[in-house]
Scaffold this motif. Structure first.
Motif, mmCIF file in Angstrom:
data_model
loop_
_atom_site.group_PDB
_atom_site.id
_atom_site.type_symbol
_atom_site.label_atom_id
_atom_site.label_comp_id
_atom_site.label_asym_id
_atom_site.label_seq_id
_atom_site.Cartn_x
_atom_site.Cartn_y
_atom_site.Cartn_z
ATOM 1 N N ASP A 14 0.843 -1.175 0.178
ATOM 2 C CA ASP A 14 0.301 0.015 0.288
ATOM 3 C C ASP A 14 0.758 1.593 -0.354
ATOM 4 O O ASP A 14 0.065 2.390 -0.330
ATOM 5 N N GLN A 15 2.066 1.149 -0.202
ATOM 6 C CA GLN A 15 3.326 2.436 0.158
ATOM 7 C C GLN A 15 3.393 2.267 -1.469
ATOM 8 O O GLN A 15 4.331 1.655 -2.417
ATOM 9 N N ALA A 16 3.183 3.609 -2.417
ATOM 10 C CA ALA A 16 2.896 3.192 -3.743
ATOM 11 C C ALA A 16 4.314 3.662 -3.963
ATOM 12 O O ALA A 16 5.277 2.930 -5.222
ATOM 13 N N VAL A 59 1.783 -7.471 5.189
ATOM 14 C CA VAL A 59 1.032 -7.885 5.959
ATOM 15 C C VAL A 59 0.121 -6.543 5.986
ATOM 16 O O VAL A 59 -1.471 -7.518 6.306
ATOM 17 N N ASN A 60 0.329 -5.958 6.446
ATOM 18 C CA ASN A 60 -0.218 -5.008 6.552
ATOM 19 C C ASN A 60 -1.009 -3.340 5.657
ATOM 20 O O ASN A 60 0.087 -2.746 5.229
ATOM 21 N N LEU A 61 -2.411 -3.908 5.029
ATOM 22 C CA LEU A 61 -2.271 -2.744 4.004
ATOM 23 C C LEU A 61 -3.683 -2.001 4.513
ATOM 24 O O LEU A 61 -3.833 -1.775 5.137
ATOM 25 N N ALA A 87 6.565 -4.001 7.899
ATOM 26 C CA ALA A 87 7.858 -3.165 8.971
ATOM 27 C C ALA A 87 7.493 -3.529 10.532
ATOM 28 O O ALA A 87 8.096 -3.737 11.549
ATOM 29 N N ASN A 88 6.274 -5.189 11.144
ATOM 30 C CA ASN A 88 5.432 -5.102 12.255
ATOM 31 C C ASN A 88 6.023 -6.803 12.232
ATOM 32 O O ASN A 88 4.779 -7.790 11.628
ATOM 33 N N LYS A 105 10.600 -4.757 6.869
ATOM 34 C CA LYS A 105 11.037 -3.350 6.267
ATOM 35 C C LYS A 105 12.095 -2.572 6.897
ATOM 36 O O LYS A 105 11.360 -2.921 8.124
ATOM 37 N N PRO A 106 12.566 -1.590 6.982
ATOM 38 C CA PRO A 106 13.643 -1.697 5.506
ATOM 39 C C PRO A 106 14.173 -2.600 4.712
ATOM 40 O O PRO A 106 15.650 -3.450 5.827
ATOM 41 N N PHE A 107 14.118 -2.420 3.746
ATOM 42 C CA PHE A 107 15.033 -3.886 3.013
ATOM 43 C C PHE A 107 16.342 -3.590 2.060
ATOM 44 O O PHE A 107 15.108 -1.926 1.480
#
Length: 151
Positions: A14-16, A59-61, A87-88, A105-107
């Motif tokens: 969800d992070q464009a 995982v979290n969208l 990230a979680n 994340k971050p990767f």
């Protein structure tokens, strides 16, 4: 790193900007990015239309903690291999919902390239190679049954 080949990959993020970065990294190694989605409905629409071999799933969208539901359905209905991005790490479901593993994340690009190569080996040969750095292998793969269930 050598090219992965025509591996059909979908991105569920969800992070464009992160989704675009992933698309660039995947394109650099020869993957065919067949679509991106930001939520459960979008992910299922892409999967139904494109039948990806691999999905990178947050995982979290936008619609909540739907990544595990997406993973389960991609594995069960489409035979798609799934890698979680998060990230979680505490939100990764117990047993990993059929996913091969997770990357926190971050990767960096090298991590993604190594994880895609790992997934490709699993998809093509149903074998489990050495887990890349920063990749948390799903518990079901540490002692896989002969059939490599659930795939």
């Amino acid at each position: 790193m050598q090219e992965i080949g025509d591996l059909r990959v979908m991105i569920v993020e969800d992070q464009a900007i992160l989704a675009m970065e992933l698309e660039l990294v995947l394109g650099d190694i020869g993957c065919d990015v067949v679509g991106s989605a930001m939520d459960r409905a979008g992910a299922f629409a892409v999967a139904e239309r494109e039948r990806p071999a691999l999905a990178l799933v947050d995982v979290n969208l936008l619609d909540g903690l739907t990544g595990p539901q997406i993973a389960q359905r991609l594995v069960a209905d489409y035979g798609t291999a799934v890698v979680f991005l998060t990230a979680n790490p505490e939100q990764i479901p117990e047993g990993f919902a059929g996913a091969l593993g997770a990357v926190c994340k971050p990767f960096d690009a090298q991590t993604i390239k190594a994880v895609v190569a790992f997934a490709r080996q699993f998809i093509l040969h149903r074998t489990v190679g050495e887990a890349p750095r920063r990749f948390r292998l799903a518990p079901w793969l540490t002692t896989p049954p002969a059939s490599i269930a659930p795939h």
